[in-house]
Write a protein that holds these residues in place. Structure first.
Motif, PDB file in Angstrom:
ATOM      1  N   ARG A 105      57.360   0.978  23.028  1.00  9.97           N
ATOM      2  CA  ARG A 105      57.422  -0.436  23.401  1.00  9.97           C
ATOM      3  C   ARG A 105      56.492  -0.745  24.570  1.00  9.97           C
ATOM      4  NH1 ARG A 105      63.762  -2.373  22.918  1.00  9.97           N
ATOM      5  NH2 ARG A 105      64.087  -1.674  20.763  1.00  9.97           N
ATOM      6  N   ALA A 106      56.396   0.187  25.505  1.00  9.95           N
ATOM      7  CA  ALA A 106      55.569  -0.035  26.696  1.00  9.95           C
ATOM      8  C   ALA A 106      54.100  -0.177  26.330  1.00  9.95           C
ATOM      9  CB  ALA A 106      55.762   1.106  27.686  1.00  9.95           C
ATOM     10  N   VAL A 107      53.601   0.680  25.442  1.00 11.97           N
ATOM     11  CA  VAL A 107      52.169   0.635  25.122  1.00 11.97           C
ATOM     12  C   VAL A 107      51.805  -0.635  24.365  1.00 11.97           C
ATOM     13  CG1 VAL A 107      51.919   3.147  25.164  1.00 11.97           C
ATOM     14  CG2 VAL A 107      52.438   2.009  22.992  1.00 11.97           C
ATOM     15  N   GLN A 108      52.766  -1.214  23.658  1.00 11.93           N
ATOM     16  CA  GLN A 108      52.480  -2.446  22.919  1.00 11.93           C
ATOM     17  C   GLN A 108      52.310  -3.639  23.847  1.00 11.93           C
ATOM     18  OE1 GLN A 108      51.695  -2.490  19.801  1.00 11.93           O
ATOM     19  NE2 GLN A 108      52.210  -0.334  19.457  1.00 11.93           N
ATOM     20  N   LYS A 109      52.808  -3.551  25.078  1.00 14.48           N
ATOM     21  CA  LYS A 109      52.698  -4.650  26.038  1.00 14.48           C
ATOM     22  C   LYS A 109      51.309  -4.751  26.656  1.00 14.48           C
ATOM     23  CE  LYS A 109      55.988  -5.347  28.981  1.00 14.48           C
ATOM     24  NZ  LYS A 109      56.970  -5.085  30.065  1.00 14.48           N
ATOM     25  N   ALA A 110      50.565  -3.656  26.643  1.00 12.96           N
ATOM     26  CA  ALA A 110      49.289  -3.619  27.356  1.00 12.96           C
ATOM     27  C   ALA A 110      48.184  -4.323  26.598  1.00 12.96           C
ATOM     28  CB  ALA A 110      48.899  -2.167  27.630  1.00 12.96           C
ATOM     29  N   LYS A 111      47.340  -5.059  27.340  1.00 15.39           N
ATOM     30  CA  LYS A 111      46.167  -5.695  26.734  1.00 15.39           C
ATOM     31  C   LYS A 111      45.075  -4.651  26.477  1.00 15.39           C
ATOM     32  CE  LYS A 111      47.306 -10.116  26.748  1.00 15.39           C
ATOM     33  NZ  LYS A 111      46.742 -11.065  27.726  1.00 15.39           N
ATOM     34  N   LYS A 112      44.935  -3.718  27.411  1.00 17.76           N
ATOM     35  CA  LYS A 112      43.994  -2.616  27.265  1.00 17.76           C
ATOM     36  C   LYS A 112      44.659  -1.339  27.767  1.00 17.76           C
ATOM     37  CE  LYS A 112      40.184  -4.647  25.748  1.00 17.76           C
ATOM     38  NZ  LYS A 112      39.527  -4.289  24.459  1.00 17.76           N
ATOM     39  N   MET A 113      44.273  -0.224  27.148  1.00 16.84           N
ATOM     40  CA  MET A 113      44.774   1.068  27.582  1.00 16.84           C
ATOM     41  C   MET A 113      43.622   2.015  27.874  1.00 16.84           C
ATOM     42  SD  MET A 113      48.115   1.645  25.278  1.00 16.84           S
ATOM     43  CE  MET A 113      47.627   0.242  24.315  1.00 16.84           C
ATOM     44  N   ILE A 114      43.760   2.770  28.946  1.00 19.90           N
ATOM     45  CA  ILE A 114      42.786   3.795  29.305  1.00 19.90           C
ATOM     46  C   ILE A 114      43.415   5.149  28.985  1.00 19.90           C
ATOM     47  CG2 ILE A 114      41.485   4.865  31.173  1.00 19.90           C
ATOM     48  CD1 ILE A 114      41.603   2.124  32.619  1.00 19.90           C
ATOM     49  N   ALA A 115      42.812   5.874  28.070  1.00 21.43           N
ATOM     50  CA  ALA A 115      43.249   7.234  27.751  1.00 21.43           C
ATOM     51  C   ALA A 115      42.329   8.204  28.480  1.00 21.43           C
ATOM     52  CB  ALA A 115      43.189   7.484  26.247  1.00 21.43           C
ATOM     53  N   VAL A 116      42.917   9.252  29.083  1.00 23.82           N
ATOM     54  CA  VAL A 116      42.095  10.148  29.901  1.00 23.82           C
ATOM     55  C   VAL A 116      41.424  11.242  29.077  1.00 23.82           C
ATOM     56  CG1 VAL A 116      43.402   9.666  31.998  1.00 23.82           C
ATOM     57  CG2 VAL A 116      44.070  11.600  30.555  1.00 23.82           C
ATOM     58  N   ASP A 117      41.665  11.274  27.771  1.00 24.74           N
ATOM     59  CA  ASP A 117      40.862  12.112  26.880  1.00 24.74           C
ATOM     60  C   ASP A 117      41.029  11.608  25.443  1.00 24.74           C
ATOM     61  OD1 ASP A 117      43.137  13.251  25.645  1.00 24.74           O
ATOM     62  OD2 ASP A 117      43.127  15.001  26.929  1.00 24.74           O
ATOM     63  N   SER A 118      40.239  12.155  24.532  1.00 31.00           N
ATOM     64  CA  SER A 118      40.228  11.667  23.144  1.00 31.00           C
ATOM     65  C   SER A 118      41.518  11.982  22.413  1.00 31.00           C
ATOM     66  CB  SER A 118      39.037  12.273  22.392  1.00 31.00           C
ATOM     67  OG  SER A 118      37.828  11.871  22.974  1.00 31.00           O
ATOM     68  N   ARG A 119      42.141  13.104  22.756  1.00 29.06           N
ATOM     69  CA  ARG A 119      43.382  13.467  22.067  1.00 29.06           C
ATOM     70  C   ARG A 119      44.500  12.480  22.399  1.00 29.06           C
ATOM     71  NH1 ARG A 119      47.954  17.072  22.093  1.00 29.06           N
ATOM     72  NH2 ARG A 119      48.132  18.158  20.098  1.00 29.06           N
ATOM     73  N   ILE A 120      44.562  12.026  23.647  1.00 31.69           N
ATOM     74  CA  ILE A 120      45.558  11.020  24.016  1.00 31.69           C
ATOM     75  C   ILE A 120      45.264   9.709  23.302  1.00 31.69           C
ATOM     76  CG2 ILE A 120      46.395   9.593  25.931  1.00 31.69           C
ATOM     77  CD1 ILE A 120      46.287  12.057  27.690  1.00 31.69           C
ATOM     78  N   GLU A 126      50.444   7.999  16.698  1.00 35.70           N
ATOM     79  CA  GLU A 126      51.892   8.193  16.836  1.00 35.70           C
ATOM     80  C   GLU A 126      52.609   7.020  17.478  1.00 35.70           C
ATOM     81  OE1 GLU A 126      53.411  12.002  17.918  1.00 35.70           O
ATOM     82  OE2 GLU A 126      51.469  12.973  17.634  1.00 35.70           O
ATOM     83  N   LEU A 127      51.911   6.252  18.307  1.00 33.48           N
ATOM     84  CA  LEU A 127      52.572   5.131  18.978  1.00 33.48           C
ATOM     85  C   LEU A 127      52.153   3.779  18.403  1.00 33.48           C
ATOM     86  CD1 LEU A 127      52.587   6.266  22.722  1.00 33.48           C
ATOM     87  CD2 LEU A 127      54.218   6.763  20.894  1.00 33.48           C
ATOM     88  N   GLY A 128      51.245   3.793  17.419  1.00 34.77           N
ATOM     89  CA  GLY A 128      50.929   2.573  16.690  1.00 34.77           C
ATOM     90  C   GLY A 128      50.066   1.572  17.421  1.00 34.77           C
ATOM     91  N   VAL A 129      49.254   2.030  18.360  1.00 37.88           N
ATOM     92  CA  VAL A 129      48.373   1.137  19.116  1.00 37.88           C
ATOM     93  C   VAL A 129      47.102   0.879  18.305  1.00 37.88           C
ATOM     94  CG1 VAL A 129      47.025   0.868  21.241  1.00 37.88           C
ATOM     95  CG2 VAL A 129      49.273   2.003  21.304  1.00 37.88           C
ATOM     96  N   SER A 130      46.610  -0.346  18.326  1.00 42.06           N
ATOM     97  CA  SER A 130      45.368  -0.637  17.613  1.00 42.06           C
ATOM     98  C   SER A 130      44.182  -0.007  18.335  1.00 42.06           C
ATOM     99  CB  SER A 130      45.168  -2.145  17.475  1.00 42.06           C
ATOM    100  OG  SER A 130      45.143  -2.761  18.745  1.00 42.06           O
ATOM    101  N   GLN A 131      43.245   0.482  17.560  1.00 41.05           N
ATOM    102  CA  GLN A 131      42.136   1.264  18.097  1.00 41.05           C
ATOM    103  C   GLN A 131      41.298   0.491  19.116  1.00 41.05           C
ATOM    104  OE1 GLN A 131      40.095   3.491  15.141  1.00 41.05           O
ATOM    105  NE2 GLN A 131      38.253   3.827  16.372  1.00 41.05           N
ATOM    106  N   GLU A 132      41.106  -0.797  18.904  1.00 41.42           N
ATOM    107  CA  GLU A 132      40.236  -1.568  19.792  1.00 41.42           C
ATOM    108  C   GLU A 132      40.835  -1.762  21.188  1.00 41.42           C
ATOM    109  OE1 GLU A 132      42.493  -4.496  17.130  1.00 41.42           O
ATOM    110  OE2 GLU A 132      41.400  -2.599  16.902  1.00 41.42           O
ATOM    111  N   LYS A 133      42.123  -1.476  21.342  1.00 34.62           N
ATOM    112  CA  LYS A 133      42.754  -1.629  22.656  1.00 34.62           C
ATOM    113  C   LYS A 133      42.580  -0.406  23.550  1.00 34.62           C
ATOM    114  CE  LYS A 133      46.897  -3.425  22.938  1.00 34.62           C
ATOM    115  NZ  LYS A 133      48.316  -3.758  22.675  1.00 34.62           N
ATOM    116  N   VAL A 134      42.120   0.720  22.997  1.00 30.59           N
ATOM    117  CA  VAL A 134      42.103   1.982  23.743  1.00 30.59           C
ATOM    118  C   VAL A 134      40.679   2.368  24.142  1.00 30.59           C
ATOM    119  CG1 VAL A 134      42.847   4.377  23.784  1.00 30.59           C
ATOM    120  CG2 VAL A 134      44.103   2.720  22.387  1.00 30.59           C
TER     121      VAL A 134
END
Length: 386
Positions: free
Chosen positions: A140-155, A162-170
């Protein structure tokens, strides 16, 4: 532009793990760029401090963790976040709790899994309901974010797959470090520093700066160290966690080491500078892999030979025999072989040490990192104006 940095880990109070260090470097970098930034951290000890503390009663272990999480959520839910243009969260607990139109989330790891990985007393099978509750909160938390910063490609793939986030947000942004504090020194300076730190002057010295938890592979390192009993080697171990006792058992016949528990980050730079090699032996544990290890980046910044396993963000940063050395994970003999190889070829590997430093300065300096984060903030604000 007014920015709030929020986190369940209060890095103004304790600075032990990589996340603590990352938050403070980002804060300093944003300030240097003239950004109006404030830190709104949970005032108590971090969630992982609680998770790594032993609770005697079996009955209250799940309750203790869930109560702490709810307490954090309530704290962030009541925060004054409407006053900020961007709220930048550094964990899913704070992201879940805040009410913010423009939420940016940096994902440093795999929250629900890591709670259990760090804990002395939680068990995923016995505490299944707690794990599922934490995982649902993560989703639920990740769906609230407008943009997400992942610290590596695996995340990034974890967020999408696994968490259903759209690719363009990451967006993938590898971690940053202080490349001014962590910098090479001369051999003369290294000799003087070893005297100060009571490290044998002539011994080939390996630094293992890790939390003592399964995903960091510390038991494989300890077993490798136990096979190198010669006075020609010395091992500096800095960290803390539930595997300390198991490590000491493996090292009981080797006296050529020193262990510092929870050495603060402002003291550890000297040990990087005084060593010859930095070891990052991370492993895949309960589907968790280390992201972009700060130990790796800090070792590289100091111009050291960094030996990493082919895990997580390490294999994305290290180019084998170009700016570091990659080995297979969970392989004790590979660690032994790497230590012996670096010792025997130290002078011939000077180009690797030089390239390591160059790579970090160009790609992982904290000020350049902060500039990239500001671009993400601006993108979020621009999207709202469309």
């Amino acid at each position: 532009m007014r920015i709030a940095l929020v986190s369940g880990d209060n890095s103004m109070k304790e600075r032990i793990g990589g996340k603590h260090v990352h938050q403070e470097f980002l804060f300093e970098g944003l300030k240097e760029l003239g950004v109006n930034v404030q830190r709104l951290y949970f005032p108590g000890f971090s969630f992982f401090t609680l998770a790594s503390t032993r609770v005697v009663s079996f009955v209250i272990r799940s309750y203790a963790v869930s109560w702490r999480v709810r307490h954090m959520i309530d704290f962030f839910h009541s925060g004054p976040f409407a006053d900020f243009d961007i709220v930048h969260s550094h964990d899913v607990v704070s992201a879940y709790g805040v009410n913010a139109t423009n939420l940016v989330l940096t994902v440093h790891g795999y929250f629900a899994r890591e709670v259990f990985d760090y804990s002395d007393y939680l068990d995923r099978d016995k505490d299944r309901r707690l794990f599922e509750w934490l995982l649902e909160m993560e989703k639920r938390a990740v769906q609230k974010a407008k943009k997400m910063i992942a610290v590596d490609s695996r995340i990034k793939q974890y967020l999408i797959g696994e968490l259903g986030v759209s690719q363009e947000k990451v967006i993938v942004l590898y971690n940053a470090i202080d490349d001014k504090t962590f910098a090479p020194i001369s051999e003369v300076e290294k000799t003087e520093l070893r005297k100060k730190l009571k490290i044998p002057e002539k011994a080939f010295t390996v630094l293992l700066a890790r939390r003592f938890v399964p995903k960091n592979g510390v038991l494989y390192a300890a077993e490798a160290f136990s096979k190198l009993k010669s006075d020609e080697y010395f091992f500096v171990i800095a960290g803390g966690g539930k595997l300390k006792g198991d490590m000491l058992k493996l090292l009981k016949e080797n006296r050529n080491f020193v262990l510092y528990e929870n050495l603060s980050h402002d003291k550890i730079a000297d040990y990087y500078k005084a060593c010859d090699m930095v070891l990052v032996p991370s492993v895949t544990s309960t589907d968790v892999e280390e992201a972009t290890s700060l130990a790796m980046l800090e070792g590289m910044a100091c111009g050291k030979i960094v030996v990493c396993t082919k895990v997580g963000g390490m294999k994305e940063v290290i180019k084998h025999m170009e700016n570091g050395i990659l080995i297979e994970q969970k392989d004790v003999q590979a660690i032994v072989d790497a230590i012996e190889y670096v010792k025997g070829n130290y002078k011939q590997l000077e180009h690797v040490r030089r390239k390591a430093r160059e790579h970090v300065v160009q790609n992982h300096g904290y000020l350049n990192y902060a500039k990239k984060v500001v671009e993400i903030y601006q993108e979020v604000l621009n999207d709202n104006r469309v």
